[in-house]
Design a protein around this motif. Structure first.
Motif, PDB file in Angstrom:
ATOM      1  N   THR A  31      -3.288   4.939  -2.089  1.00 54.89           N
ATOM      2  CA  THR A  31      -4.135   6.064  -1.707  1.00 54.89           C
ATOM      3  C   THR A  31      -3.412   7.376  -1.958  1.00 54.89           C
ATOM      4  O   THR A  31      -2.195   7.458  -1.901  1.00 54.89           O
ATOM      5  CB  THR A  31      -4.560   6.001  -0.228  1.00 54.89           C
ATOM      6  N   ASP A  64      -7.052   2.073  -3.681  1.00 47.34           N
ATOM      7  CA  ASP A  64      -7.132   1.157  -2.542  1.00 47.34           C
ATOM      8  C   ASP A  64      -8.393   1.496  -1.741  1.00 47.34           C
ATOM      9  O   ASP A  64      -8.380   2.335  -0.839  1.00 47.34           O
ATOM     10  CB  ASP A  64      -5.884   1.302  -1.677  1.00 47.34           C
ATOM     11  N   VAL A 110      -9.697  12.236  -0.101  1.00 41.67           N
ATOM     12  CA  VAL A 110      -9.094  10.904   0.026  1.00 41.67           C
ATOM     13  C   VAL A 110      -9.359  10.136  -1.264  1.00 41.67           C
ATOM     14  O   VAL A 110     -10.506   9.816  -1.594  1.00 41.67           O
ATOM     15  CB  VAL A 110      -9.689  10.159   1.239  1.00 41.67           C
ATOM     16  N   ARG A 116       0.840  -1.191   0.000  1.00 45.25           N
ATOM     17  CA  ARG A 116       0.000   0.000   0.000  1.00 45.25           C
ATOM     18  C   ARG A 116       0.877   1.243   0.000  1.00 45.25           C
ATOM     19  O   ARG A 116       2.052   1.193   0.350  1.00 45.25           O
ATOM     20  CB  ARG A 116      -0.941   0.023   1.207  1.00 45.25           C
ATOM     21  N   LYS A 155      -8.797   3.613   1.768  1.00 43.75           N
ATOM     22  CA  LYS A 155      -9.560   4.859   1.658  1.00 43.75           C
ATOM     23  C   LYS A 155     -10.645   4.925   2.731  1.00 43.75           C
ATOM     24  O   LYS A 155     -10.784   5.942   3.426  1.00 43.75           O
ATOM     25  CB  LYS A 155     -10.214   4.975   0.278  1.00 43.75           C
TER      26      LYS A 155
END
Length: 263
Positions: free
Chosen positions: A221, A176, A172, A149, A180
């Motif tokens: 993210t 992902d 945001v 990630r 999130k």
């Protein structure tokens, strides 16, 4: 501090400037509408003589633990427009990675790999912006490609975010979806206004070529912080003083993000 002493100190801390890279031949991606450089490689080549003067790149990689169910470092933190390009994102990236932004000493809790590209000019740093989908730095690609990630920190204006002037909020985004959702939950608990970036396509961070999504899961993210939110994070919002004057809002944002990663 003279440059030799500074480089010695940075090496001792494990913060190593990325080595020069070979420039690939052949076609390069077209720059984004407002970008002067088509990629990081393009910028490195054209501004090679100005590295550590106008711009710099730095990173920290941690040893992979080849045991259990996580054979690679879990997370990479990115500030692809750090320093004076999108102010405040460098300090946030360092802190979310687990280090104090003032001296980069490790704090409590997990430490994460991180990579930063930073504008060092007194002004005009926006010219050093390379859009995230064209980030081709080999160290950045290596760190994200080996991670499950990412959290990529960015700055935007309230107008770009489609919000009222001086709105203090974070958008945001990224591919992902699980992270999130967890980030938004943690921001809610911390009292930080947050918005699903999918409602603002230009800031959604959903392009598979975005460096944030170049993980081995092909998802990451992207956090877009408005100018007002970043202003509230520092007592003195200047390149020299930001890292020494972080506020409780900065701490709350960093803690919420780190807890989301732990979750």
């Amino acid at each position: 501090m003279d440059r030799l002493h500074r480089r010695t100190l940075l090496a001792a801390l494990g913060v190593i400037a990325a080595p020069p890279i070979a420039v690939a031949t052949g076609a390069r991606p077209a720059p984004a509408a407002d970008d002067l450089y088509s990629s990081n490689t393009d910028l490195y080549r054209k501004l090679a003589a100005l590295e550590h003067i106008d711009w710099t790149r730095r990173y920290r990689r941690h040893a992979a633990a080849h045991t259990g169910t996580t054979p690679f470092p879990a997370t990479t933190i990115l500030a692809v427009h750090g320093g004076g390009i999108e102010p405040g994102t460098s300090e946030l990236a360092i802190a979310i990675a687990g280090y104090h932004p003032s001296d980069e000493t490790p704090g409590n809790g997990p430490l994460h790999d991180h990579w930063l590209f930073e504008g060092l000019r007194p002004s005009g740093n926006a010219e050093l912006h390379v859009t995230s989908t064209h980030c081709d730095d080999p160290v950045a690609l290596s760190l994200t490609g080996g991670a499950r990630r990412t959290v990529s920190l960015h700055g935007c204006t309230a107008t770009q975010a489609g919000l009222e002037p001086d709105a203090a909020a974070v958008l945001v985004g990224g591919l992902d979806q699980d992270l999130k959702a967890t980030l938004r939950q943690r921001f809610d608990i911390a009292g930080i206004r947050n918005i699903d970036a999918s409602t603002v396509p230009a800031l959604a961070g959903t392009d598979p070529d975005n460096i944030a999504n170049r993980t081995y899961t092909r998802a990451g993210t992207q956090l877009e912080l408005t100018t007002k939110l970043r202003d509230l994070m520092f007592g003195e919002n200047t390149r020299a003083r930001r890292k020494h004057t972080t506020t409780t809002i900065f701490d709350a944002f960093v803690t919420a993000t780190r807890l989301a990663l732990t979750d």
